[in-house]
Every structure is written in structure tokens, then in C-alpha cells.
Design a protein around this motif. Structure first.
Motif, PDB file in Angstrom:
ATOM      1  N   GLU A 124      -3.250 -20.769  16.545  1.00  0.00           N
ATOM      2  CA  GLU A 124      -4.021 -19.494  16.841  1.00  0.00           C
ATOM      3  C   GLU A 124      -5.091 -19.812  16.663  1.00  0.00           C
ATOM      4  O   GLU A 124      -5.715 -20.575  16.168  1.00  0.00           O
ATOM      5  N   ARG A 141      -8.979 -17.856  16.428  1.00  0.00           N
ATOM      6  CA  ARG A 141      -9.643 -16.677  16.107  1.00  0.00           C
ATOM      7  C   ARG A 141     -11.280 -16.796  15.978  1.00  0.00           C
ATOM      8  O   ARG A 141     -11.691 -17.978  16.598  1.00  0.00           O
ATOM      9  N   VAL A 163      -4.417 -23.517  13.011  1.00  0.00           N
ATOM     10  CA  VAL A 163      -5.563 -22.418  13.200  1.00  0.00           C
ATOM     11  C   VAL A 163      -7.002 -22.849  13.639  1.00  0.00           C
ATOM     12  O   VAL A 163      -7.394 -23.645  13.010  1.00  0.00           O
ATOM     13  N   THR A 201       1.453 -23.691  12.270  1.00  0.00           N
ATOM     14  CA  THR A 201       0.563 -23.034  13.047  1.00  0.00           C
ATOM     15  C   THR A 201      -0.807 -23.318  12.652  1.00  0.00           C
ATOM     16  O   THR A 201      -1.326 -23.393  11.607  1.00  0.00           O
TER      17      THR A 201
END
Length: 259
Positions: free
Chosen positions: A59, A61, A202, A200
């Protein structure tokens, strides 16, 4: 099951990578952008194998913190080989600062040269700084982002390593924004380890440090924002906070440059 999945993935990863290394030799004689397009294709296939065999996703961000135009610096945490294989999917044609000896690796080194990475001979301190600045200025003139690992090498999750001056010298000399990049990849793809864990990963880009600080202020600010952000991501995934030794300088928040 974790051991079996890791074994299968590692076999697939190295065979797949070898096949692509030979299969992409044609890109050494085509325009630079064509080669970058092909490399992205390879990296996307790795995403497929990671998800399918390991159950590993990622992911991103904070993409809004990356400048939309022009060159910029990225000060990235480096916990694993994993993030080096994702940088071209996160940014447009990044120039990565790397050890010069990596360019001597057969075939891989040819791609690094073709991609116009910034190779630095760390054994010659004065010459290394000059080659770093010279290479970075050339990449800035091309409008490319420059990625540098401020600690200079992979650092295990929870381990402390001092930040090196190279990124601060670039910040001061180039007069471009510096974007910190936090991550927790070392929990899932640990360095020097066989196991690959599901979950996951990040990656988080933090607000840029704008030009205007001194090199010492910029380095202090980078560490003051990047270390807590990385610990936050690591701890949220069940990992340990960084153990800062008693003799390490304390983290000092430096006000942002006026911009």
C-alpha cells in the motif's frame, strides 16, 4: 507452510529474474524511456508472484507529497531489497544513488548504467562526494527524482544506524525539495533472511522538506520525521520500535524552511 511458500517464491524469484535479465538485453540498444517501460513490466510481474505465492501486497500513502513537476530528492528508509524493486513503480524514472561496485555485476550493471543511476565509489571519500554531486546535478537537469538511502545501507527493523551527510549535501547543493519515505518492508522481506511473510507492506511519503535549511538542519529534520514515521508503520504491523543507543544523538525537531 511459511517455509514452503518462501522456498517456492525464492526459486521462482531468482529464475524469473534471470530470465528477464537475459530477455531484456535488447533494451540496452533502445531509447532510455523504452528500457524503463520494460523494467516496470518486470517489476509488475514480481507483484503478481508476491501476491500469488506469498500473499504479500503493498500500500502506498502520501503520493500527494511528491512534487508534480521537476526534480526532487527522496530520502528513503532501506530495510530490504524489496523497496529497490518498487521505486520505478512509485515514481517516474527515478535515479537511485548506489554503490559503484554494484555496476560491476554482469548484466545487472549494464542496466544500471543504461538507466543512468548515480554510482558512488564509497572508498574514496572526497572523490565520492564530488561524483555524487556531479551525477545528481546531471539527473536534476533531466528533471528526474533522485532516491538516496540516508543511512547508506540496508538497516534491519528495530536497529539504529546514523544518517550520513551525503543526502544533506545534495539537499543544500541542489536546492530542491526533499521528500522522506517511510516503510515497513523489513518485517515481510527481511534482509539476509530466507523467509518471506504474507501481509501488506506500507510505503508512506511524508511532507517535503523545502529548500532553505542548512545541511545540518535538513539532516536533523529528516531524521526527526522519518524515524518516528517508520516506527509507526513497523509497530502497526507488529514489529519493534527502533532501539536508539544511549550514545546516539537525540532526535531534534527542526522548524520547516519557509516556502
Amino acid at each position: 507452510m511459511l517455509v514452503l511458500r518462501s522456498l517456492v517464491f525464492n526459486i521462482v524469484f531468482y529464475i524469473w529474474t534471470m530470465l528477464w535479465c537475459f530477455g531484456l538485453l535488447w533494451t540496452l540498444v533502445v531509447p532510455h524511456r523504452t528500457m524503463i517501460w520494460a523494467i516496470r513490466g518486470y517489476m509488475r510481474t514480481l507483484n503478481f508472484w508476491e501476491r500469488t505465492i506469498i500473499g504479500l501486497k503493498y500500500e502506498v500513502r502520501g503520493l500527494e507529497h511528491l512534487p508534480k513537476t521537476g526534480a526532487f530528492l527522496v530520502g528513503a528508509k532501506h530495510q530490504s531489497m524489496w523497496e529497490t524493486m518498487k521505486l520505478h513503480l512509485l515514481m517516474d524514472d527515478p535515479a537511485i544513488v548506489l554503490k559503484k561496485e554494484l555496476t560491476y555485476i554482469p548484466i545487472w550493471g549494464w542496466y544500471a548504467a543504461k538507466a543512468r543511476m548515480i554510482a558512488v565509489d564509497r572508498g574514496k571519500r572526497g572523490a565520492a562526494i564530488q561524483s555524487l554531486l556531479r551525477g545528481a546535478r546531471e539527473r536534476v537537469a533531466e528533471g528526474r527524482p533522485i532516491v538516496i538511502f540516508p543511512q547508506g545501507t540496508r538497516t534491519a527493523v528495530g536497529a539504529w544506524r546514523p544518517y550520513k551527510i551525503g543526502i544533506a549535501l545534495l539537499y543544500e547543493a541542489l536546492d530542491i525539495p526533499l521528500v522522506p519515505m517511510a516503510l515497513n518492508s523489513g518485517l515481510f522481506w527481511p534482509r539476509h533472511k530466507f523467509l518471506r511473510r504474507p501481509g501488506t507492506i506500507v510505503i508512506e511519503f511524508l511532507p517535503p522538506i523545502l529548500p532553505g535549511l542548512s545541511k545540518d538542519q535538513a539532516l536533523a529534520r529528516l531524521e526527526a520525521v522519518l524515524e518516528p514515521a517508520t516506527d509507526r508503520l513497523v509497530m502497526a504491523a507488529g514489529g519493534p520500535a527502533t532501539e536508539r543507543p544511549p550514545n546516539a544523538p537525540p532526535l531534534v525537531e527542526v522548524p520547516a524552511a519557509a516556502g
